[in-house]
Design a protein around this motif. Sequence first.
Motif: not given
Length: 343
Positions: A86-87, A90-91, A93-94, A300, A304
Motif C-alpha cells: 500500500q505504501e 501510494t508513493r 501515485v505521487s 514509508k 519512497r
Amino acid sequence: MSKSVRLADIAAKLNVSTVTVSKALSGQKGVSDEMREKIREMAREMGYRQSVKAGPPRDGKGYNIGVVISERYLDQQESFYWKMYQEVATRAVSKECFTMLEIINQQNEQEQIMPKLLTEDKADGLIIIGLLKEDYLAVIQENIRIPLVCLDFYDRRHECDAVITDNYYGMYKLTNHLFEMGHTKIGYVGTLLYTGSITDRYFGYCKALLEHGQRVREDWVIEDRNMETGYRDAGFAFKLPGEMPTAFACNCDITAGVLTETLRGAGYRVPEDISIVGYDNYLYPGVCSLGITTYEVDIKEMARKAIRKLVKRMTGEESKQGISIVEGRIVLKDSVREPEHCL
C-alpha cells in the motif's frame, strides 16, 4: 486480431513454456535454433506482433510498475507486506505512476512459472516484495528485461538494486536494550536461513551477546516456522528449552505475539517471568493482548527509496546500483521489565 494473441497462446500451441516463447521471440539464448524457428513460424501464423512501447517521458511519469509478492507472505488477516505494498502504491501515485500487483501462488513459485506481468509485457519496471524461492528468483533474474528493485530483501546471487531495513543493527539495539534492563540470559526466536532478514537479525543478536561476554546457546535459538513452507503448519510448536532464558529476542512481532501466548499457556508470565522483544512494529489484532517492545521498520521511507530507485532506472538516469539500508527506531511498550534478581 493480432492484439489478442498472447505469448501464452503460442506456448500452448507448441506445448512449451511462455518463458521459452519469450526467449525465442526476443532473440535470447537458451532455445535451440529448431525450436526458435517453430515458435517464430507459429507466431506469424497466429498473427502475433511484439509490442513496441513508445515509452513514457523521461520525467518518470506514466510508468506501469509491476509488484510481485509470494502468497505465503499474505496468509494473515492484514499482512505486513500488504501494508508495504500500500505504501509502494501510494508513493507510485505521487510520482504519477501506476502499480499492478501480482500474487504468486506456491505452485507457480515451485514450478518456476514466470509472472504474467513479465510474460505479457505489462510493466515498465518491477518491484519484488519479500524473498522468493531462490531458484524461482534466479529464473526471473535471467529472463527479466525491465528494471528491478528488491524490497525488504536482497538477492545474494545477482547484483541488483535492493532496499532493506536495518536488520543487523536493529536487532543489535533491541538485544542491547534487554541487557540494559538487566537481562543476561537471552534467547533468539526465528528459523535461521529462511530469509535473509531473519538471519541478519540473528547476527545482530549475536554481536550484542559477544560484546556482553555471553555465548550463544543452541537450545535458546528456537525455530518459529516450517523451513520448507514458511508457515506454522498443523502440529508446529515452539520447542521451549529445559532451562529457560529470562528474555527472548524475536525476529518479528507476529512471532513475538504467538510466543507470548504460548508461554502464558505453559504457565509463564510475560513480562514478569520472561521479557520479549519483536521487530517491525506490526501486529494484527487478535494475536496478542500485550504491547510488544519492538524495532519499528520505516515502511514509508523504504517505499519512497524503492520507487525512486526504480524510476531512475526506467528513465535511464545514472545511479549507483546496490543495497539501500533504511534505519528504524526502538518503540518501548509493555513486554519488557527487569528480571526479578534486579528488582
